[in-house]
Design a protein around this motif. Sequence first.
Motif, mmCIF file in Angstrom:
data_model
loop_
_atom_site.group_PDB
_atom_site.id
_atom_site.type_symbol
_atom_site.label_atom_id
_atom_site.label_comp_id
_atom_site.label_asym_id
_atom_site.label_seq_id
_atom_site.Cartn_x
_atom_site.Cartn_y
_atom_site.Cartn_z
ATOM 1 N N THR A 161 -20.594 0.796 45.837
ATOM 2 C CA THR A 161 -20.108 -0.579 45.681
ATOM 3 C C THR A 161 -19.046 -0.691 44.583
ATOM 4 O O THR A 161 -18.068 -1.409 44.746
ATOM 5 N N GLY A 162 -19.253 0.054 43.474
ATOM 6 C CA GLY A 162 -18.275 -0.008 42.379
ATOM 7 C C GLY A 162 -16.906 0.469 42.854
ATOM 8 O O GLY A 162 -15.878 -0.151 42.564
ATOM 9 N N ARG A 201 -13.574 -1.722 43.007
ATOM 10 C CA ARG A 201 -12.375 -1.311 42.240
ATOM 11 C C ARG A 201 -11.165 -1.171 43.156
ATOM 12 O O ARG A 201 -10.048 -1.471 42.771
ATOM 13 N N MET A 245 -16.094 -7.962 36.436
ATOM 14 C CA MET A 245 -16.227 -6.494 36.380
ATOM 15 C C MET A 245 -15.767 -5.963 35.021
ATOM 16 O O MET A 245 -16.396 -5.096 34.433
ATOM 17 N N GLU A 301 -20.241 -7.466 33.936
ATOM 18 C CA GLU A 301 -21.243 -8.338 34.562
ATOM 19 C C GLU A 301 -21.339 -8.027 36.044
ATOM 20 O O GLU A 301 -20.417 -7.447 36.623
ATOM 21 N N VAL A 336 -21.158 -8.866 39.953
ATOM 22 C CA VAL A 336 -20.414 -9.802 40.800
ATOM 23 C C VAL A 336 -21.440 -10.455 41.729
ATOM 24 O O VAL A 336 -22.547 -9.940 41.898
ATOM 25 N N GLY A 380 -24.855 2.307 43.690
ATOM 26 C CA GLY A 380 -24.420 1.074 43.003
ATOM 27 C C GLY A 380 -25.105 -0.170 43.520
ATOM 28 O O GLY A 380 -24.926 -1.255 42.978
ATOM 29 N N ARG A 438 -28.754 -3.560 42.690
ATOM 30 C CA ARG A 438 -28.709 -3.690 41.230
ATOM 31 C C ARG A 438 -29.786 -4.661 40.747
ATOM 32 O O ARG A 438 -30.062 -4.703 39.556
ATOM 33 N N GLN A 463 -31.260 -8.263 45.440
ATOM 34 C CA GLN A 463 -30.350 -7.410 46.239
ATOM 35 C C GLN A 463 -31.157 -6.389 47.036
ATOM 36 O O GLN A 463 -30.849 -6.111 48.194
ATOM 37 N N ARG A 517 -11.250 3.309 32.648
ATOM 38 C CA ARG A 517 -11.869 2.157 33.318
ATOM 39 C C ARG A 517 -12.030 1.015 32.346
ATOM 40 O O ARG A 517 -12.461 1.214 31.216
HETATM 41 P P1 AMP Z 1 -20.321 0.915 39.064
HETATM 42 O O1 AMP Z 1 -19.124 1.667 39.493
HETATM 43 O O2 AMP Z 1 -21.498 1.106 39.995
HETATM 44 O O3 AMP Z 1 -20.688 1.160 37.626
HETATM 45 O O4 AMP Z 1 -19.946 -0.632 39.179
HETATM 46 C C1 AMP Z 1 -18.890 -1.168 38.425
HETATM 47 C C2 AMP Z 1 -18.996 -2.691 38.402
HETATM 48 O O5 AMP Z 1 -18.915 -3.196 39.745
HETATM 49 C C3 AMP Z 1 -20.320 -3.239 37.871
HETATM 50 O O6 AMP Z 1 -20.349 -3.293 36.457
HETATM 51 C C4 AMP Z 1 -20.321 -4.629 38.501
HETATM 52 O O7 AMP Z 1 -19.404 -5.486 37.859
HETATM 53 C C5 AMP Z 1 -19.760 -4.338 39.898
HETATM 54 N N1 AMP Z 1 -20.839 -3.985 40.840
HETATM 55 C C6 AMP Z 1 -21.010 -2.778 41.459
HETATM 56 N N2 AMP Z 1 -22.073 -2.806 42.271
HETATM 57 C C7 AMP Z 1 -22.590 -4.057 42.159
HETATM 58 C C8 AMP Z 1 -23.723 -4.707 42.747
HETATM 59 N N3 AMP Z 1 -24.544 -4.072 43.602
HETATM 60 N N4 AMP Z 1 -23.942 -6.013 42.426
HETATM 61 C C9 AMP Z 1 -23.142 -6.651 41.576
HETATM 62 N N5 AMP Z 1 -22.083 -6.097 40.968
HETATM 63 C C10 AMP Z 1 -21.798 -4.804 41.261
#
Ligand code: AMP
Length: 209
Positions: A27-28, A32, A49, A53, A55, A80, A83, A87, A128
């Motif tokens: 998801t991240g 991105r 992001m 926080e 999303v 990801g 969370r 969810q 990042r």
């Molecule tokens: P990550 O790459 O998994 O560390 O995700 C980076 C950012 O994407 C997180 O800090 C959130 O802002 C957003 N994000 C990723 N996955 C989720 C999720 N399942 N629910 C909400 N926000 C997410």
Amino acid sequence: MIAPPGAGKGTQGVEIARRFDVPHIATGDLLRRHVAEGTELGRSVQESMGRGELVPDDVVLAMVRAALESLPGDGYVLDGIPRTLPQAQALYAVAVALGLTADIALHLQVADDEVVRRLLVRAGEQGRSDDTAEVIQDRLALYYDVTHPILAWYAERGILVTVDGMRPPEEVAALIATGLETLQRVQREAGSPRRLDLTGLQAAFRVDQ
Ligand code: AMP
């Protein structure tokens, strides 16, 4: 995959996907990409992001539902998400509707100071926006607050595999391979799910020798 930020979900997720020849849905990464491409979705999540926080659930769930709907088979690695417990429950409903199951929840266990160290190294390499010292602390606190408690839910369902993520990536990958195979075998033999904690088993599997 459930783990704190910087625990190696991305690295290991790619490796598991390669080994089983299934898509790696992170998801991240998807978010991105939206930000980098300046899509409407990307613009709507960029600020939260950057602050580390979460999303909104509906945004991530719609994205993941679309990815699961277009799977080439019935295998996948989710990285990801979930969370939060809501969810996890929403995802479960999506999977049921699509005839998919979550066979294994993989937990990478990494100490906080190691997570911070790795994220600061990554900040230097990838730049990042959420890998700053302050935001890292917030993301870690958020992990313990809302994500870590989901592990109990997967443990109850008997599909949790916990692996020591402190070791070098190749050793963690070997432990994961062992964990996935062992849990599948145990589940097959028992005819029901089981929980598996492999964090003390490295010596037995001799992955460090
Ligand atoms: P990550 O790459 O998994 O560390 O995700 C980076 C950012 O994407 C997180 O800090 C959130 O802002 C957003 N994000 C990723 N996955 C989720 C999720 N399942 N629910 C909400 N926000 C997410």
